[in-house]
Design an enzyme around this catalytic site. Structure first.
Site, PDB file in Angstrom:
ATOM      1  N   MET A  78       0.859  -1.190   0.000  1.00 58.66           N
ATOM      2  CA  MET A  78       0.000   0.000   0.000  1.00 58.66           C
ATOM      3  C   MET A  78       0.894   1.238   0.000  1.00 58.66           C
ATOM      4  O   MET A  78       1.945   1.242   0.617  1.00 58.66           O
ATOM      5  CB  MET A  78      -0.910  -0.003   1.224  1.00 58.66           C
ATOM      6  N   GLU A  79       0.449   2.280  -0.672  1.00 62.15           N
ATOM      7  CA  GLU A  79       1.340   3.417  -0.939  1.00 62.15           C
ATOM      8  C   GLU A  79       1.765   4.171   0.324  1.00 62.15           C
ATOM      9  O   GLU A  79       2.806   4.807   0.336  1.00 62.15           O
ATOM     10  CB  GLU A  79       0.687   4.379  -1.929  1.00 62.15           C
ATOM     11  N   ALA A  80       0.966   4.091   1.384  1.00 60.29           N
ATOM     12  CA  ALA A  80       1.263   4.901   2.574  1.00 60.29           C
ATOM     13  C   ALA A  80       2.355   4.293   3.437  1.00 60.29           C
ATOM     14  O   ALA A  80       3.272   4.971   3.867  1.00 60.29           O
ATOM     15  CB  ALA A  80       0.003   5.089   3.411  1.00 60.29           C
TER      16      ALA A  80
ATOM     17  N   GLY B  96      -2.205   8.220  -5.138  1.00 62.34           N
ATOM     18  CA  GLY B  96      -1.101   7.627  -5.889  1.00 62.34           C
ATOM     19  C   GLY B  96      -1.527   7.012  -7.207  1.00 62.34           C
ATOM     20  O   GLY B  96      -0.719   6.373  -7.891  1.00 62.34           O
TER      21      GLY B  96
END
Lengths: 276, 331
Positions: free
Chosen positions: A65-67, A145
């Site tokens: 996941m991008e975070a 994103g």
């Protein structure tokens, strides 16, 4: 089979309840993800589909996941990519500099998994606004994103509710580029490879079926339809805002009892996304 | 004069000038510096240029409250809770009427822009953005301000041919240079060493890029205790200028190990903020009419605050229901 962690049933959903079109979409999308792949998952429905795949048939897929959450095995459904539910027992905690600036940009992500508000026949995605960008009729939250993922993943899978206003000839704004996208030098739509880009959308999974892209023209066509839900090809044409090819489309294999049970009792028992 | 960095929220926010470039840490509905943001609104700050990567309720509140003239962000919203109605309303009304301009970026380019700022570089190359309308020169919402407003780069992006390797065209994105960085942390030492848990997001890079960093924290701990486990620390004290002790300082967003998102807050705020009038009434009741964060917490009530508390191992509260249409009252 890879049940990572059984969670209690909260919603009390009857296991025999008929499959909804949202569930059908998520099951079909989850089947496109495979063991061994590194998948960068957007917030919302992609998280549900990836979590289902991880539980049912692809326990060895790496969910990113991008975070922050990397190779996460969530016990409960994260409802955003920064949720502590996704962080629980993650082996490493990167930031967006590492995930998006290194893993993604350095071509280590096999599949990007995205949703959006609008998709067009070339797989361009819009999650920014309806109407003109500078004076929008309706403004949305924005790319997050998604643009990065659509540009830099090995391929992308798109998941979106099938409605005429969402499946359009041309998106109002290209947040995330598909096959024929914006050349910033001329403003024209060109093949993404002319811009030096790799990747591109491989499938769009909707509440009516699974679409793919013609290898020559890169236009979207219907590959499979959800006959088990009573979806017809005529209805798909009617609910698509551009002339979509349906010749050669086949009925999709129906969901298995296990997929529905895991979706209802383990992945999204609250119905946060499945809206029970 | 003591050299202590410890101060009240009012004193800390007093350091922030109208018109500055302000970064808010955290991620959408996670670990946002909400208490400091409420105080910004109470102090009536104006003309702020907000940077977030990505933004959550703090941006929607500041934009709605009229504190903001510019935002640069990849996302502004409340995730699955609902839409950012104040932000949406202002963008739909248009900058000609509101004087507010928003520019869209992405998670990767926002991160690289902060990294450039943190490294003292003017820009950073990226392979992202190609093919997107985010770099369509006809759709640059800041176009008329570039070259005039010194808070903005003179152009959104630039392109160069890679001079070293294959010669491909590469996109350059300008550094972000926040004047002020606001972070809410789980723990901060009394000298300013910051320990973030459950994900640092871009907070370290933003603190390095900013001129002034203000940290509010769930608790202030002895510096010495943080030296027992240096690898768990995120930001060194030398780049932290002000510290505010503020339990539940990120409410209603989630803080790993301390509390989860407050779904009742989101239900209430989203219902109210659908219309401008409702937003105004909400803002008056929950921010402007209160003196400080203690009064805010007292108004939320102990029962509700306790019901949000996170499981210390899981980091979240497994009993919290996140679906707003099926929420029940706390009892």
């Amino acid at each position: 089979m890879g049940l990572i962690n059984p969670a209690p049933v909260v919603g009390g959903n009857a296991e025999k309840a008929p499959c909804s079109s949202l569930e059908r979409m998520v099951v079909a999308a989850s089947r496109l993800l495979q063991n061994g792949q590194m998948v960068l998952v957007g917030t919302g429905l992609p998280l549900v589909g990836a979590t289902l795949a991880k539980h049912v048939h692809a326990p060895k897929m790496t969910v990113v996941m991008e975070a922050v959450a990397f190779d996460s095995k969530p016990f409960a459904l994260p409802f955003c990519v920064a949720d502590a539910r996704g962080v629980y027992r993650t082996p490493w905690m990167p930031t967006a500099v590492e995930v998006m600036g290194q893993f993604l940009q350095n071509r280590r992500i096999d599949v990007g998994f995205l949703g959006g508000a609008q998709v067009d026949k070339y797989g361009n995605l819009n999650s920014t606004c309806m109407g003109s960008y500078l004076h929008p009729e309706k403004r949305f939250e924005g790319s997050g994103g998604a643009c990065d993922i659509a540009v830099l993943s090995g391929k992308t899978i798109i998941i979106m509710v099938h409605e005429k206003r969402r499946f359009v000839e041309q998106v109002d704004y290209i947040t995330s580029p598909g096959w024929k996208c914006r050349d910033h030098r001329t403003g024209r739509l060109v093949d993404r490879r002319e811009l030096g880009m790799w990747g591109g959308p491989s499938a769009v999974v909707s509440t009516m079926g699974v679409m793919k892209f013609d290898p020559e023209s890169h236009e979207m066509y219907v590959d499979e339809y959800f006959a088990d839900l009573g979806v017809t090809l005529g209805a798909m044409k009617e609910n698509t805002g551009f002339d979509i090819r349906i010749d050669g489309a086949r009925p999709a294999p129906p969901p298995k009892a296990e997929e529905l049970e895991v979706l209802r009792t383990v992945v999204d028992p609250e119905g946060i996304f499945m809206k029970y | 004069m003591s050299d202590s960095k410890l101060m009240s929220a009012r004193e800390a926010v007093n350091l922030i000038e109208d018109g500055c470039r302000l970064f808010t840490g955290g991620w959408t509905v996670v670990r946002k510096p909400m208490g400091l943001v409420y105080e910004l609104i109470r102090q009536g700050k104006k003309n702020l240029s907000l940077i977030s990567n990505p933004g959550g309720p703090e941006i929607d509140l500041l934009v709605g409250a009229g504190c903001v003239s510019l935002t640069e962000s990849n996302y502004i919203g409340h995730e699955v809770f609902g839409h950012p109605y104040s932000f949406r309303r202002k963008v739909e009304e248009g900058p000609e009427r509101t004087g507010y301009h928003h520019d869209d970026w992405t998670v990767q380019t926002g991160a690289l822009r902060l990294l450039a700022g943190a490294m003292g570089l003017p820009f950073m190359p990226t392979l992202s953005l190609k093919g997107s309308d985010l770099i369509n020169p006809d759709l640059d919402p800041m176009r008329e301000l570039r070259g005039k407003d010194p808070r903005l780069p003179k152009q959104k992006v630039a392109f160069i041919k890679d001079p070293f390797w294959e010669g491909e065209e590469v996109t350059l994105v300008p550094a972000l240079r926040p004047d002020v960085c606001l972070i809410h942390a789980q723990e901060v030492g009394e000298q300013g060493t910051v320990r973030l848990k459950g994900g640092a997001f871009l907070d370290y890079y933003a603190a390095m890029a900013a001129k002034l960093t203000i940290v509010s924290a769930e608790r202030i701990v002895p510096e010495d205790s943080l030296r027992d486990l240096p690898q768990a620390n995120t930001i060194p004290a030398q780049v932290v200028h002000a510290i505010v002790e503020m339990p539940y300082g990120a409410h209603p967003t989630a803080v790993w190990g301390f509390y989860d998102n407050d779904p009742w807050w989101f239900k209430d705020y989203l219902t109210a903020s659908k219309e401008e009038e409702g937003f105004g009434a909400w803002l008056k009741e929950w921010v402007l009419d209160l003196q400080n964060h203690d009064e805010y917490l007292a108004k939320i009530g102990l029962k509700r605050l306790m019901s949000l508390r996170a499981d210390p191992v899981l980091g979240y509260n497994p009993k919290i229901r996140r679906r707003l249409d099926k929420l029940q009252e706390v009892n």
